[in-house]
Motif scaffolding. Structure first.
Motif, PDB file in Angstrom:
ATOM      1  N   UNK A 134       0.818  -1.201   0.000  1.00 45.66           N
ATOM      2  CA  UNK A 134       0.000   0.000   0.000  1.00 45.66           C
ATOM      3  C   UNK A 134       0.861   1.264   0.000  1.00 45.66           C
ATOM      4  N   UNK A 135       1.688   1.438   1.041  1.00 47.13           N
ATOM      5  CA  UNK A 135       2.479   2.653   1.206  1.00 47.13           C
ATOM      6  C   UNK A 135       3.927   2.277   1.490  1.00 47.13           C
ATOM      7  N   UNK A 136       4.855   2.932   0.817  1.00 45.15           N
ATOM      8  CA  UNK A 136       6.274   2.819   1.140  1.00 45.15           C
ATOM      9  C   UNK A 136       6.774   4.173   1.614  1.00 45.15           C
ATOM     10  N   UNK A 137       7.476   4.183   2.737  1.00 45.41           N
ATOM     11  CA  UNK A 137       8.094   5.405   3.262  1.00 45.41           C
ATOM     12  C   UNK A 137       9.601   5.180   3.255  1.00 45.41           C
ATOM     13  N   UNK A 138      10.315   5.982   2.488  1.00 46.07           N
ATOM     14  CA  UNK A 138      11.738   5.775   2.260  1.00 46.07           C
ATOM     15  C   UNK A 138      12.573   6.880   2.889  1.00 46.07           C
ATOM     16  N   UNK A 139      13.574   6.468   3.675  1.00 46.13           N
ATOM     17  CA  UNK A 139      14.620   7.374   4.144  1.00 46.13           C
ATOM     18  C   UNK A 139      15.860   7.113   3.298  1.00 46.13           C
ATOM     19  N   UNK A 140      16.426   8.169   2.710  1.00 46.18           N
ATOM     20  CA  UNK A 140      17.625   8.057   1.888  1.00 46.18           C
ATOM     21  C   UNK A 140      18.809   8.698   2.609  1.00 46.18           C
ATOM     22  N   UNK A 141      20.015   8.176   2.334  1.00 44.96           N
ATOM     23  CA  UNK A 141      21.185   8.900   2.799  1.00 44.96           C
ATOM     24  C   UNK A 141      21.452  10.055   1.831  1.00 44.96           C
ATOM     25  N   UNK A 142      22.556  10.764   2.018  1.00 45.72           N
ATOM     26  CA  UNK A 142      22.780  11.988   1.263  1.00 45.72           C
ATOM     27  C   UNK A 142      23.293  11.754  -0.155  1.00 45.72           C
ATOM     28  N   UNK A 143      23.550  10.501  -0.530  1.00 47.76           N
ATOM     29  CA  UNK A 143      24.106  10.233  -1.856  1.00 47.76           C
ATOM     30  C   UNK A 143      23.052  10.262  -2.961  1.00 47.76           C
ATOM     31  N   UNK A 144      21.831   9.902  -2.650  1.00 49.43           N
ATOM     32  CA  UNK A 144      20.814   9.835  -3.695  1.00 49.43           C
ATOM     33  C   UNK A 144      20.996   8.614  -4.576  1.00 49.43           C
ATOM     34  N   UNK A 145      20.311   8.618  -5.718  1.00 43.68           N
ATOM     35  CA  UNK A 145      20.376   7.482  -6.628  1.00 43.68           C
ATOM     36  C   UNK A 145      19.016   6.941  -7.026  1.00 43.68           C
ATOM     37  N   UNK A 146      17.959   7.371  -6.324  1.00 41.32           N
ATOM     38  CA  UNK A 146      16.602   6.932  -6.656  1.00 41.32           C
ATOM     39  C   UNK A 146      16.123   7.668  -7.906  1.00 41.32           C
ATOM     40  N   UNK A 147      15.537   6.914  -8.830  1.00 39.53           N
ATOM     41  CA  UNK A 147      14.983   7.479 -10.059  1.00 39.53           C
ATOM     42  C   UNK A 147      13.538   7.018 -10.195  1.00 39.53           C
ATOM     43  N   UNK A 148      12.658   7.938 -10.595  1.00 36.56           N
ATOM     44  CA  UNK A 148      11.229   7.674 -10.675  1.00 36.56           C
ATOM     45  C   UNK A 148      10.755   7.907 -12.107  1.00 36.56           C
ATOM     46  N   UNK A 149       9.930   7.007 -12.598  1.00 35.57           N
ATOM     47  CA  UNK A 149       9.371   7.178 -13.935  1.00 35.57           C
ATOM     48  C   UNK A 149       8.116   8.032 -13.870  1.00 35.57           C
ATOM     49  N   UNK A 150       8.072   9.054 -14.676  1.00 39.40           N
ATOM     50  CA  UNK A 150       6.907   9.934 -14.718  1.00 39.40           C
ATOM     51  C   UNK A 150       5.797   9.276 -15.536  1.00 39.40           C
ATOM     52  N   UNK A 151       4.560   9.787 -15.433  1.00 39.98           N
ATOM     53  CA  UNK A 151       3.477   9.228 -16.251  1.00 39.98           C
ATOM     54  C   UNK A 151       3.775   9.279 -17.745  1.00 39.98           C
ATOM     55  N   UNK A 152       4.609  10.237 -18.171  1.00 43.00           N
ATOM     56  CA  UNK A 152       4.963  10.322 -19.583  1.00 43.00           C
ATOM     57  C   UNK A 152       6.053   9.372 -20.012  1.00 43.00           C
ATOM     58  N   UNK A 153       6.637   8.632 -19.078  1.00 41.49           N
ATOM     59  CA  UNK A 153       7.655   7.651 -19.404  1.00 41.49           C
ATOM     60  C   UNK A 153       9.081   8.103 -19.168  1.00 41.49           C
TER      61      UNK A 153
END
Length: 319
Positions: free
Chosen positions: A203-222
């Motif tokens: 249902x729900x994911x709650x994410x804590x990230x460190x300061x490096x980043x790296x997460x990428x998300x696909x937009x509705x447009x692809x």
């Protein structure tokens, strides 16, 4: 398209002065990518920092100790997961990450434990870190409070009673995962990811990230956009149960990870996965199916959905 930021100040309790505004923002985010940041979420900074410190300690234990507490020794998949043991995108190479899974330690006499339902039962705790159980239980309790409130705000965003999902969220399936990603290989090909493109299962994911980043998300447009770390904020995304519950009105979009910005250092992240009660019925809520039309998905239980997802990415079926 950027990932919206929702400030929960004044909306963490029923009747708060900013509830209508937050509900509107949540509706807009859920109908777009299903991703948003939350600020002023009620979880203390020191608790998050302490959890990252524990993640490092856990994942720096000797390899033989982690292997002894492998998820493969746990019927509910609690413990350590080795590098390359999961493949979230079947078209890609095995994921470049290792992790530790834990959850709420349900007593042996609980009916769900007796039935062998997934996530209900004991976690595997390393004796070298006696503080791990208590720290994780405290963090899980804080995340439970936050996700339960997000579910209430989501109910309002669907023009449902605020506590519409409360019953389904009692005795939930929850998983806390602490992940370490090695630096992205310099010679990596286009099929190499820390975590391949996937949607989350619950249902729900709650994410804590460190300061490096790296997460990428696909937009509705692809397109793929980065979701960089934001100080004192979590990234929240909707999992696959939400489209089922909303008949496709709200979205669960793909995301992936590549640790390319750390200068060779490992990246740590801590996702908390909130899923409803194992027996909760997942079907289109009132107001999401037009008259004369049929729901897009057949009803199922939360447990049935979870079993299917584990089988798909681990080639095994949990209880």
């Amino acid at each position: 398209m950027g990932i919206p930021v929702i400030d929960l100040l004044g909306a963490l309790a029923p009747g708060g002065p900013r509830v209508p505004e937050v509900v509107r923002q949540l509706r807009e985010a859920a109908m777009a990518s299903g991703f948003f940041y939350v600020r002023h979420h009620g979880v203390d900074r020191w608790m998050v920092q302490r959890q990252f410190a524990l993640a490092r300690e856990l994942l720096e234990l000797p390899a033989e100790r982690r292997a002894a507490l492998s998820i493969r020794h746990s019927p509910i998949m609690r413990g350590f997961e080795a590098l390359g043991e999961q493949t979230l995108d079947a078209a890609m190479k095995p994921d470049l990450k290792e992790s530790f899974y834990c959850g709420m330690d349900w007593p042996a006499e609980h009916p769900f434990v007796q039935a062998g339902y997934q996530t209900y039962g004991p976690s595997q705790w390393p004796e070298e870190l006696p503080q791990a159980k208590g720290l994780c239980e405290a963090y899980i309790a804080a995340m439970n409070r936050l996700t339960e409130r997000i579910m209430q705000l989501m109910a309002l965003s669907l023009d449902l009673p605020e506590r519409y999902f409360d019953t389904a969220c009692r005795e939930p399936m929850v998983t806390l995962r602490m992940i370490r990603y090695p630096a992205h290989p310099a010679d990596a090909d286009e099929r190499t990811f820390g975590a391949g493109a996937h949607t989350d299962w619950g249902a729900i994911t709650v994410l804590a990230q460190d300061h490096h980043g790296g997460l990428e998300v696909q937009t509705p447009g692809g397109d793929w956009v980065e979701a960089p770390p934001m100080e004192d904020a979590f990234v929240v995304n909707l999992g696959d149960m939400i489209p089922r519950w909303t008949n496709g009105r709200y979205h669960s979009n793909p995301h992936r990870v590549r640790n390319r910005h750390s200068g060779g250092a490992p990246r740590f992240s801590i996702p908390f996965f909130f899923e409803p009660n194992y027996l909760a019925r997942i079907e289109a809520v009132p107001g999401t199916v037009a008259p004369g039309e049929r729901p897009r998905w057949a009803p199922c239980t939360a447990g049935e959905h979870l079993r299917e997802m584990y089988q798909r990415t681990y080639a095994r079926t949990p209880a």
